[in-house]
Enzyme design. Structure first.
Site, PDB file in Angstrom:
ATOM      1  N   ASP A  60       0.763  -1.249   0.013  1.00 25.90           N
ATOM      2  CA  ASP A  60       0.249  -0.044   0.033  1.00 25.90           C
ATOM      3  C   ASP A  60       0.980   1.250  -0.062  1.00 25.90           C
ATOM      4  O   ASP A  60       1.483   1.529   1.024  1.00 25.90           O
ATOM      5  CB  ASP A  60      -0.871  -0.056   1.183  1.00 25.90           C
ATOM      6  CG  ASP A  60      -1.850   1.170   0.992  1.00 25.90           C
ATOM      7  OD1 ASP A  60      -2.624   1.156   0.405  1.00 25.90           O
ATOM      8  OD2 ASP A  60      -1.693   2.057   1.866  1.00 25.90           O
ATOM      9  N   TYR A  65       4.146   9.358   0.410  1.00 23.58           N
ATOM     10  CA  TYR A  65       4.956   8.762   1.318  1.00 23.58           C
ATOM     11  C   TYR A  65       6.412   9.186   1.066  1.00 23.58           C
ATOM     12  O   TYR A  65       7.291   8.689   1.822  1.00 23.58           O
ATOM     13  CB  TYR A  65       4.810   7.326   1.302  1.00 23.58           C
ATOM     14  CG  TYR A  65       3.362   7.106   1.868  1.00 23.58           C
ATOM     15  CD1 TYR A  65       2.476   7.775   2.548  1.00 23.58           C
ATOM     16  CD2 TYR A  65       2.657   5.783   1.752  1.00 23.58           C
ATOM     17  CE1 TYR A  65       1.268   7.651   2.924  1.00 23.58           C
ATOM     18  CE2 TYR A  65       1.341   5.357   2.148  1.00 23.58           C
ATOM     19  CZ  TYR A  65       0.654   6.298   2.619  1.00 23.58           C
ATOM     20  OH  TYR A  65      -0.695   5.981   2.930  1.00 23.58           O
ATOM     21  N   LYS A  94      -1.727   6.156  -4.289  1.00 18.80           N
ATOM     22  CA  LYS A  94      -2.735   7.194  -4.200  1.00 18.80           C
ATOM     23  C   LYS A  94      -2.538   8.438  -4.676  1.00 18.80           C
ATOM     24  O   LYS A  94      -1.256   8.933  -4.953  1.00 18.80           O
ATOM     25  CB  LYS A  94      -2.892   7.315  -2.773  1.00 18.80           C
ATOM     26  CG  LYS A  94      -3.160   5.879  -1.944  1.00 18.80           C
ATOM     27  CD  LYS A  94      -3.414   6.065  -0.535  1.00 18.80           C
ATOM     28  CE  LYS A  94      -3.254   4.636   0.167  1.00 18.80           C
ATOM     29  NZ  LYS A  94      -1.736   4.703   0.413  1.00 18.80           N
ATOM     30  N   HIS A 125      -6.564  10.132  -2.538  1.00 19.59           N
ATOM     31  CA  HIS A 125      -6.084   9.809  -0.979  1.00 19.59           C
ATOM     32  C   HIS A 125      -6.915  10.486  -0.003  1.00 19.59           C
ATOM     33  O   HIS A 125      -7.045  10.046   1.159  1.00 19.59           O
ATOM     34  CB  HIS A 125      -4.628  10.567  -1.030  1.00 19.59           C
ATOM     35  CG  HIS A 125      -3.895   9.787   0.296  1.00 19.59           C
ATOM     36  ND1 HIS A 125      -2.157   9.750  -0.054  1.00 19.59           N
ATOM     37  CD2 HIS A 125      -4.045   9.600   1.394  1.00 19.59           C
ATOM     38  CE1 HIS A 125      -1.773   9.120   0.946  1.00 19.59           C
ATOM     39  NE2 HIS A 125      -2.801   9.071   2.037  1.00 19.59           N
ATOM     40  N   LEU A 223      -3.259  -1.148  13.353  1.00 16.70           N
ATOM     41  CA  LEU A 223      -2.375  -1.413  14.802  1.00 16.70           C
ATOM     42  C   LEU A 223      -2.641  -0.259  15.614  1.00 16.70           C
ATOM     43  O   LEU A 223      -1.969  -0.194  16.489  1.00 16.70           O
ATOM     44  CB  LEU A 223      -0.988  -1.909  14.423  1.00 16.70           C
ATOM     45  CG  LEU A 223      -0.871  -3.230  13.459  1.00 16.70           C
ATOM     46  CD1 LEU A 223       0.527  -3.541  13.167  1.00 16.70           C
ATOM     47  CD2 LEU A 223      -1.574  -4.219  14.006  1.00 16.70           C
TER      48      LEU A 223
HETATM   49  N1  LIG Z   1      -4.952   6.211   3.166  1.00 15.60           N
HETATM   50  C1  LIG Z   1      -4.600   6.849   4.120  1.00 15.60           C
HETATM   51  O1  LIG Z   1      -4.804   8.201   4.427  1.00 15.60           O
HETATM   52  C2  LIG Z   1      -3.766   6.397   5.322  1.00 15.60           C
HETATM   53  C3  LIG Z   1      -3.599   6.799   6.306  1.00 15.60           C
HETATM   54  C4  LIG Z   1      -2.741   6.207   7.313  1.00 15.60           C
HETATM   55  C5  LIG Z   1      -1.908   4.939   6.972  1.00 15.60           C
HETATM   56  N2  LIG Z   1      -2.398   4.332   5.888  1.00 15.60           N
HETATM   57  C6  LIG Z   1      -1.914   3.233   5.369  1.00 15.60           C
HETATM   58  O2  LIG Z   1      -2.043   2.103   6.525  1.00 15.60           O
HETATM   59  C7  LIG Z   1      -0.517   1.774   6.826  1.00 15.60           C
HETATM   60  C8  LIG Z   1      -0.372   1.442   8.244  1.00 15.60           C
HETATM   61  O3  LIG Z   1      -0.935   2.437   8.968  1.00 15.60           O
HETATM   62  P1  LIG Z   1       0.093   3.310  10.080  1.00 15.60           P
HETATM   63  O4  LIG Z   1       1.239   3.325   9.249  1.00 15.60           O
HETATM   64  O5  LIG Z   1      -0.691   4.436  10.704  1.00 15.60           O
HETATM   65  O6  LIG Z   1       0.273   2.236  11.377  1.00 15.60           O
HETATM   66  P2  LIG Z   1      -0.023   0.853  11.803  1.00 15.60           P
HETATM   67  O7  LIG Z   1       0.093  -0.395  10.807  1.00 15.60           O
HETATM   68  O8  LIG Z   1      -1.415   0.919  12.505  1.00 15.60           O
HETATM   69  O9  LIG Z   1       0.987   0.663  12.854  1.00 15.60           O
HETATM   70  C9  LIG Z   1       2.419   0.806  12.641  1.00 15.60           C
HETATM   71  C10 LIG Z   1       3.261   0.706  13.963  1.00 15.60           C
HETATM   72  O10 LIG Z   1       2.880  -0.566  14.643  1.00 15.60           O
HETATM   73  C11 LIG Z   1       4.322  -1.400  14.904  1.00 15.60           C
HETATM   74  N3  LIG Z   1       4.121  -2.766  14.800  1.00 15.60           N
HETATM   75  C12 LIG Z   1       4.027  -3.453  13.593  1.00 15.60           C
HETATM   76  N4  LIG Z   1       3.843  -4.807  13.735  1.00 15.60           N
HETATM   77  C13 LIG Z   1       3.636  -4.706  15.175  1.00 15.60           C
HETATM   78  C14 LIG Z   1       3.465  -5.726  16.027  1.00 15.60           C
HETATM   79  N5  LIG Z   1       3.466  -7.127  15.546  1.00 15.60           N
HETATM   80  N6  LIG Z   1       3.762  -5.827  17.292  1.00 15.60           N
HETATM   81  C15 LIG Z   1       3.837  -4.406  17.843  1.00 15.60           C
HETATM   82  N7  LIG Z   1       4.010  -3.520  17.033  1.00 15.60           N
HETATM   83  C16 LIG Z   1       3.852  -3.665  15.826  1.00 15.60           C
HETATM   84  C17 LIG Z   1       5.261  -0.726  13.737  1.00 15.60           C
HETATM   85  O11 LIG Z   1       6.660  -0.572  14.328  1.00 15.60           O
HETATM   86  P3  LIG Z   1       7.659  -1.466  13.484  1.00 15.60           P
HETATM   87  O12 LIG Z   1       7.804  -1.289  12.164  1.00 15.60           O
HETATM   88  O13 LIG Z   1       8.876  -1.085  14.391  1.00 15.60           O
HETATM   89  O14 LIG Z   1       7.415  -2.869  13.576  1.00 15.60           O
HETATM   90  C18 LIG Z   1       4.742   0.747  13.950  1.00 15.60           C
HETATM   91  O15 LIG Z   1       4.982   1.584  14.748  1.00 15.60           O
HETATM   92  C19 LIG Z   1       0.290   2.874   6.410  1.00 15.60           C
HETATM   93  O16 LIG Z   1       1.492   2.521   6.196  1.00 15.60           O
HETATM   94  C20 LIG Z   1      -0.270   3.316   4.897  1.00 15.60           C
HETATM   95  O17 LIG Z   1       0.183   2.353   4.089  1.00 15.60           O
HETATM   96  C21 LIG Z   1      -3.208   5.074   4.801  1.00 15.60           C
END
Ligand SMILES: NC(=O)c1ccc[n+]([C@@H]2O[C@H](COP(=O)([O-])OP(=O)(O)OC[C@H]3O[C@@H](n4cnc5c(N)ncnc54)[C@H](OP(=O)(O)O)[C@@H]3O)[C@@H](O)[C@H]2O)c1
Length: 321
Positions: A60, A65, A94, A125, A223
């Site tokens: 994704d 980014y 996006k 987006h 997460l």
């Molecule tokens: N469309 C939009 O507007 C939008 C907005 C936000 C996000 N997104 C997408 O969604 C994706 C994910 O969301 P996000 O980046 O906000 O965060 P997330 O996936 O909810 O959380 C990521 C965090 O969790 C940690 N983590 C990962 N696996 C883990 C596990 N098994 N146990 C404990 N901690 C863990 C990661 O650290 P480590 O890397 O150190 O494991 C990082 O600090 C983004 O990368 C993006 O692609 C889209």
């Protein structure tokens, strides 16, 4: 999909959801947002390679980014190694907010950066259109949030499908009201609405609305967006202990059992694997009910798009609440 169902059915290690386009999207996609960390950004290529080796087939991405060139370089190496082919992968990107008036150029830039000749999915987006003004006096750029012209933007998105640049189009951060507006003049129904979704912000009403329109809900920040609100939640932790799973696995498994796809981000090789290990078991009904009762809180509020001169004067205007 029932609460105990993997959505698997293909016998492979990765389950898929079928979009209304016929496209089969792997239910787990690796989130490619590197946060605000330059170190994470530098790690992008290594993360993509570790993820493919671990079994990820869905990425994704987004132009904002800032790491699509790194992803493209890593993908080229992976294809050359013969580990997987382009057809084995699902790549989403996006359209960023200042690009609503130049959709084709923005998509072409992303394709060039990713070194791909098509995307599996391209999303608007945010329901936010930004104009950038060049300030002649000091050489800086000033940005202004201007009213959406959804019909025009969507027509250009539809054109990307017709020209073969992308196989499916969708939206992100859209309320049901904005999708209704879009559908009034759309030829192609969005395949996906990608929104924040996890046990602390479950999006039940939006889920039902999307289902009624054959739009798949894909859950971002599954997460909890790098914070403790989801993985540290006492009910998530209690169920994880009971099932001998990690809180992250419970949060992701909840999304799959809801029928969503999930887009966890990790750059850690062990956690990359842990986050894939959510098949072949399920959250029992009684625990699922407990998760349903969690007090709800939106974590990503979109306050950056809300101000006195924006069409969105209050956070509630952005989400049509
Ligand atoms: N469309 C939009 O507007 C939008 C907005 C936000 C996000 N997104 C997408 O969604 C994706 C994910 O969301 P996000 O980046 O906000 O965060 P997330 O996936 O909810 O959380 C990521 C965090 O969790 C940690 N983590 C990962 N696996 C883990 C596990 N098994 N146990 C404990 N901690 C863990 C990661 O650290 P480590 O890397 O150190 O494991 C990082 O600090 C983004 O990368 C993006 O692609 C889209």
């Amino acid at each position: 999909m029932g609460h105990g169902d993997d959505g698997a059915g293909d016998g492979g290690s990765m389950a898929h959801v079928q979009l209304h386009t016929g496209g089969r999207m792997p239910v787990i996609g690796l989130g490619m947002w590197p946060g605000y960390s330059q170190e994470e950004k530098r790690q992008t290529g290594a993360t993509v390679k570790a993820a493919v080796a671990a079994g990820y087939r869905h990425f994704d991405s987004a132009s904002v980014y800032g790491n699509e060139k790194d992803i493209g370089l890593a993908l080229q190496e992976i294809f050359l190694s013969g580990a997987v082919t382009r057809g084995d992968l699902w790549i989403t990107s996006k359209l960023w907010n200042p690009d609503h008036d130049r959709v084709q150029e923005a998509c072409d830039q992303t394709l060039q950066d990713l070194q791909l000749d098509y995307l599996d999915l391209y999303l608007i987006h945010w329901p936010v259109r930004v104009k950038e003004h060049y300030q002649q006096e000091d050489g800086t750029r000033k940005t202004e949030i201007v009213p959406l012209q959804l019909d025009e933007t969507w027509k250009k998105m539809e054109q990307l499908v017709r020209t073969g640049r992308v196989r499916a189009i969708g939206v992100s951060n859209f309320s049901s009201k904005k999708i209704d507006h879009l559908l009034a003049n759309a030829t192609i129904v969005p395949a996906v609405n990608q929104v924040e979704c996890h046990p602390v912000w479950q999006q039940k009403a939006l889920h039902d609305y999307c289902t009624s329109k054959a739009i798949h809900l894909s859950g971002y920040s599954p997460l909890g967006n790098w914070g403790p609100k989801v993985l540290g939640h006492p009910i998530v932790r209690e169920i994880a202990d009971k099932l001998s799973k990690s809180p992250a696995q419970v949060a992701l498994r909840w999304g799959i059992q809801m029928g969503h796809s999930v887009l966890p981000k990790s750059s850690n090789p062990d956690r990359l694997k842990e986050n894939l290990d959510i098949f072949g078991w399920s959250i029992p009904d009684e625990d699922f009910q407990k998760l349903s009762g969690i007090q709800q809180e939106r974590l990503i509020k979109g306050t950056m798009w809300v101000n006195d001169t924006s069409p969105y004067k209050r956070v509630e205007d952005l989400w049509d609440e």
